[in-house]
Design an enzyme around this catalytic site. Sequence first.
Site, PDB file in Angstrom:
ATOM      1  N   THR A   1       0.784  -1.242  -0.033  1.00  0.00           N
ATOM      2  CA  THR A   1      -0.110   0.008   0.266  1.00  0.00           C
ATOM      3  C   THR A   1       0.818   1.172  -0.262  1.00  0.00           C
ATOM      4  O   THR A   1       0.308   1.983  -0.857  1.00  0.00           O
ATOM      5  CB  THR A   1      -0.621   0.113   1.025  1.00  0.00           C
ATOM      6  OG1 THR A   1      -2.246  -1.189   1.121  1.00  0.00           O
ATOM      7  CG2 THR A   1      -1.448   1.074   1.322  1.00  0.00           C
TER       8      THR A   1
ATOM      9  N   SER B   1       1.226  -7.767  -0.579  1.00  0.00           N
ATOM     10  CA  SER B   1       2.103  -8.441   0.393  1.00  0.00           C
ATOM     11  C   SER B   1       1.703  -9.886   0.571  1.00  0.00           C
ATOM     12  O   SER B   1       2.006 -10.760   0.651  1.00  0.00           O
ATOM     13  CB  SER B   1       2.675  -8.044   1.326  1.00  0.00           C
ATOM     14  OG  SER B   1       2.132  -8.274   1.996  1.00  0.00           O
ATOM     15  N   SER B   2       0.114  -9.745   0.356  1.00  0.00           N
ATOM     16  CA  SER B   2      -0.490 -11.255   0.501  1.00  0.00           C
ATOM     17  C   SER B   2      -0.018 -12.146  -0.740  1.00  0.00           C
ATOM     18  O   SER B   2      -0.516 -13.329  -0.339  1.00  0.00           O
ATOM     19  CB  SER B   2      -1.946 -11.484   0.493  1.00  0.00           C
ATOM     20  OG  SER B   2      -2.312 -10.044  -0.995  1.00  0.00           O
TER      21      SER B   2
ATOM     22  N   THR C   1       1.939  -4.243   4.280  1.00  0.00           N
ATOM     23  CA  THR C   1       1.598  -4.144   5.513  1.00  0.00           C
ATOM     24  C   THR C   1       0.934  -6.268   6.053  1.00  0.00           C
ATOM     25  O   THR C   1       1.000  -6.489   7.751  1.00  0.00           O
ATOM     26  CB  THR C   1       0.530  -3.418   6.431  1.00  0.00           C
ATOM     27  OG1 THR C   1      -0.315  -3.670   6.286  1.00  0.00           O
ATOM     28  CG2 THR C   1       1.166  -2.283   6.629  1.00  0.00           C
ATOM     29  N   ASP C   2       0.075  -6.915   5.526  1.00  0.00           N
ATOM     30  CA  ASP C   2      -0.528  -7.768   5.841  1.00  0.00           C
ATOM     31  C   ASP C   2       0.660  -8.953   5.763  1.00  0.00           C
ATOM     32  O   ASP C   2       0.489  -9.864   6.952  1.00  0.00           O
ATOM     33  CB  ASP C   2      -0.876  -8.441   4.394  1.00  0.00           C
ATOM     34  CG  ASP C   2      -2.408  -7.902   3.950  1.00  0.00           C
ATOM     35  OD1 ASP C   2      -2.312  -6.716   4.894  1.00  0.00           O
ATOM     36  OD2 ASP C   2      -2.938  -7.583   3.233  1.00  0.00           O
TER      37      ASP C   2
HETATM   38  N1  ASP Z   1      -2.719  -5.331   0.635  1.00  0.00           N
HETATM   39  C1  ASP Z   1      -1.215  -5.007   1.143  1.00  0.00           C
HETATM   40  C2  ASP Z   1      -0.282  -5.570   1.383  1.00  0.00           C
HETATM   41  O1  ASP Z   1      -0.273  -5.969   1.959  1.00  0.00           O
HETATM   42  C3  ASP Z   1      -1.536  -3.906   2.520  1.00  0.00           C
HETATM   43  C4  ASP Z   1      -1.104  -2.887   3.303  1.00  0.00           C
HETATM   44  O2  ASP Z   1       0.449  -2.725   2.240  1.00  0.00           O
HETATM   45  O3  ASP Z   1      -0.925  -2.506   3.700  1.00  0.00           O
HETATM   46  O4  ASP Z   1       0.571  -5.216   0.554  1.00  0.00           O
END
Ligand code: ASP
Length: 345
Positions: free
Chosen positions: A30, A73-74, A104-105
Site C-alpha cells: 500500500t 504482500s499477500s 503490511t499484511d
Molecule cells: N494489501 C496490502 C499489502 O499487504 C496492505 C498494505 O500494504 O498495507 O500489500
Amino acid sequence: MAGRTAPAPAGLGVAGGAHVTVRLIATGGTISSHHDGRGWTELAGSELVAELVDDLDRAGVDVEVVDVAAGPSSHLSVDDMSAIAGHVRDAVADGHGVVVTHGTDTIELTSFLADLLLPAAADRPPVVFTGSMRVHSHPQPDGPRNLLDALVVAGDRAARGCGVLVCVDGLLHAAARVVKCDAGSLDAFSSAPLGPVGTVQGGTVIVHDDAPLAGPHATDLAPDVPLLTVYPGIDPSQVARTLDGRRGAVLEVFGDLNVPRTLWAPIHEAWRAGTLVVLASRPFTGTTRSEGLDLLGAVGAGGLTAQKARLATMAALGGGAGRDDAIEFLHARRLVRPHDERSST
Ligand code: ASP
C-alpha cells in the site's frame, strides 16, 4: 538481554555528521499504491524517496534504491520472502543500513524471515521494514512519514546490532514480536504483551535497553513444514495425516499450549517417528520445553505466533539439521519477557 538507550541525533552514523548511505529495498504494498485519477499505479522506490529529499538531507541520510517486487504482500510465497531477505543480506554485507518497504499484511513474516536468515553481529547495520495503512494518494498518507522514520533509524547507530525492526506510526517493533492486529487503523501493529523496542519521533531515535539483539541465524530453510489450526472437535485423523512423514509441523493449539486429549496419541506417535512437533498458541506463552510437553512429544513455539513458528521451524530444520539442534535453535529464538530472563534457562 543487552540493549542500548541511545538518543543519538538522527543520522549521525558517521563521526562529524557526514552522510550515511542506506539501501532501500522496495517490494510494493500500500505504501507504493497511487491513484492518479485514472487508475492505480505502483510507485517505484526512487519516487517515494524523491519527495523526502530535503528531510533526508537534513537528517544526513543518502539513499540508494533497489526495486525487487511489486503488488500486495499477500501474494508473496516463502521463496519470495527469502529472496527479499537475500537482498537485505547483500546490503548488510556491503555495510549499509537497510529499509524494506513492504505491504503490511505480511510485513511481520518477511521481516521475521530476514531476522532468521541474517547473520548476527554486534555492530550489524540496522535493518528496518516499513509500510503504510493508507495509499500514497490518500489526502493524509502515513507512508511518507513511516518511510522517513525508517530511513532515519536505518542510518542511526542506536539501532546497530538489533534484530530486524518494523517501524510504523513512530514505533519500533522487533520483527519477532510484532503482529498486525487491526486491518483498518493507522495504529495497526502491536508487540503485546512485550511492547515495542523503541521510538522515532521528529528524527530522534530511541532504542530501549531491553531491545533484542540479533539472534542465531539459519543458512537454509527446510521446505514443507505444515501449519494446522486446531479447533474444537477436530478429527484426530486429520492431525495424524498432517504430521505423517514430516520433519517438522506446527499446530496452533489453545491457551498455555493445551491440546485436546483426542490429539495426544497422534502427536505422540509423530514425535516417536521423528517429527519435530511445535505447538503455538494465540495467547502469548513463552514456553519451549516443559515436563508436560516432553511427555506429549512436542515443543512450544516460545511465544511466536503460529505463522512465525512455521518460519522458525523451517529455519531450525534448515540445512538438514537434526531435531535436537532444531529444538536448541527454537529455544534460543524464544521471546522472553525482560523480567523473566534471569530465571529462564
Ligand atoms: N494489501 C496490502 C499489502 O499487504 C496492505 C498494505 O500494504 O498495507 O500489500
